[in-house]
Enzyme design. Structure first.
Site, PDB file in Angstrom:
ATOM      1  N   ALA A 260       0.845  -1.200   0.000  1.00 49.13           N
ATOM      2  CA  ALA A 260       0.000   0.000   0.000  1.00 49.13           C
ATOM      3  C   ALA A 260       0.875   1.242   0.000  1.00 49.13           C
ATOM      4  CB  ALA A 260      -0.911   0.011   1.228  1.00 49.13           C
ATOM      5  N   CYS A 261       0.428   2.276  -0.720  1.00 46.21           N
ATOM      6  CA  CYS A 261       1.141   3.553  -0.740  1.00 46.21           C
ATOM      7  C   CYS A 261       0.111   4.678  -0.715  1.00 46.21           C
ATOM      8  CB  CYS A 261       2.038   3.653  -1.973  1.00 46.21           C
ATOM      9  SG  CYS A 261       1.141   3.614  -3.538  1.00 46.21           S
TER      10      CYS A 261
END
Lengths: 152, 101
Positions: free
Chosen positions: B8-9
């Site tokens: 995730a970013c």
């Protein structure tokens, strides 16, 4: 939106001159603005710089994927710039960056097709065969064909 | 070895998916099985289920944001790295994680 709407040859520029990362990002913002993809070149540039300040988008091998997700994006867009000379980017491998694959993503989404395609593009950037063909491309059309081929 | 991972970013558009690909390639190279869940702008995809966790030897989080539904992993030891680490050198991420087991 069909596959090709994310990018066209007017969004690809080769032999671009820029002395710094900021100058290179400014070129990206201007190209996207001139192509009618963002409402404001300045807002897009600010978004790109803000993202860049969070953590580098230079993922190594002379390529960066600057991106911004902002309200002022009129159409999801991929802009590609190949610099005449690579610029310092604080990249993950500390190498200067020559190829920019920049994304403009609208905050409000109409469907998820463009997000799927951008995810596909991102995954392909981890494949050397794909990045090599982008790095060795000599014309706008070659870059266009290489990128759109993964969307088929 | 069976590995499960979450990537995730912040924008959930680029690095989430680059990290996924990086981890998948590295796992294959090292002879491990991996399932990578992405938590990006399209929400949770390829979700890690209870049955995946039951057989998982190793959990990796390559994230710059809070992991959604993190309570699924409460019983597990989690090897957490910034998402960039899995983009830059996923092989090292997996090797470091397995070395700690």
């Amino acid at each position: 939106m069909n596959n090709s709407e994310l990018i066209n040859e007017s969004l690809i520029a080769l032999n671009v001159r820029a002395k710094t990362k900021d100058e290179a990002l400014k070129k990206v913002a201007n190209i996207a603005f001139n192509a009618g993809r963002v409402k404001s070149a300045k807002n897009y540039l600010d978004g790109l710089m803000e993202r860049e300040n969070t953590s580098t988008t230079g993922f190594g091998g002379g390529i960066a994927i600057p991106h911004a997700k902002i309200d002022e994006v009129l159409k999801p867009t991929i802009t590609v710039i190949k610099l005449k000379e690579a610029v310092e980017w604080k990249a993950m491998d500390d190498k200067p960056v020559q190829l920019l694959i920049a994304l403009a993503i609208p905050t409000k989404q109409e469907g998820t097709l463009h997000l799927k395609l951008l995810a596909k593009l991102s995954e392909n950037l981890m494949e050397e065969e794909f990045t090599d063909s982008l790095l060795s491309a000599n014309t706008e059309n070659e870059i266009y064909q290489t990128i759109t081929s993964i969307f088929e | 070895m069976n590995i499960v991972a979450v990537t995730a970013c912040p924008a959930g558009v680029a690095h989430t998916y680059m990290a996924k690909k990086g981890l998948e390639k590295a796992a294959k190279k090292l002879g491990h099985k991996i399932k990578v869940e992405t938590q990006g702008s399209m929400g949770i995809e390829n979700e890690i289920k209870v049955k995946d966790l039951e057989k998982a030897d190793l959990v990796i989080f390559a994230v710059d944001t809070k992991v959604e539904k993190a309570n699924r992993f409460d019983d597990k030891t989690i090897h957490e790295v910034p998402v960039a680490a899995a983009v830059k050198n996923a092989t090292k991420v997996i090797e470091d994680a397995t070395a700690k087991l």
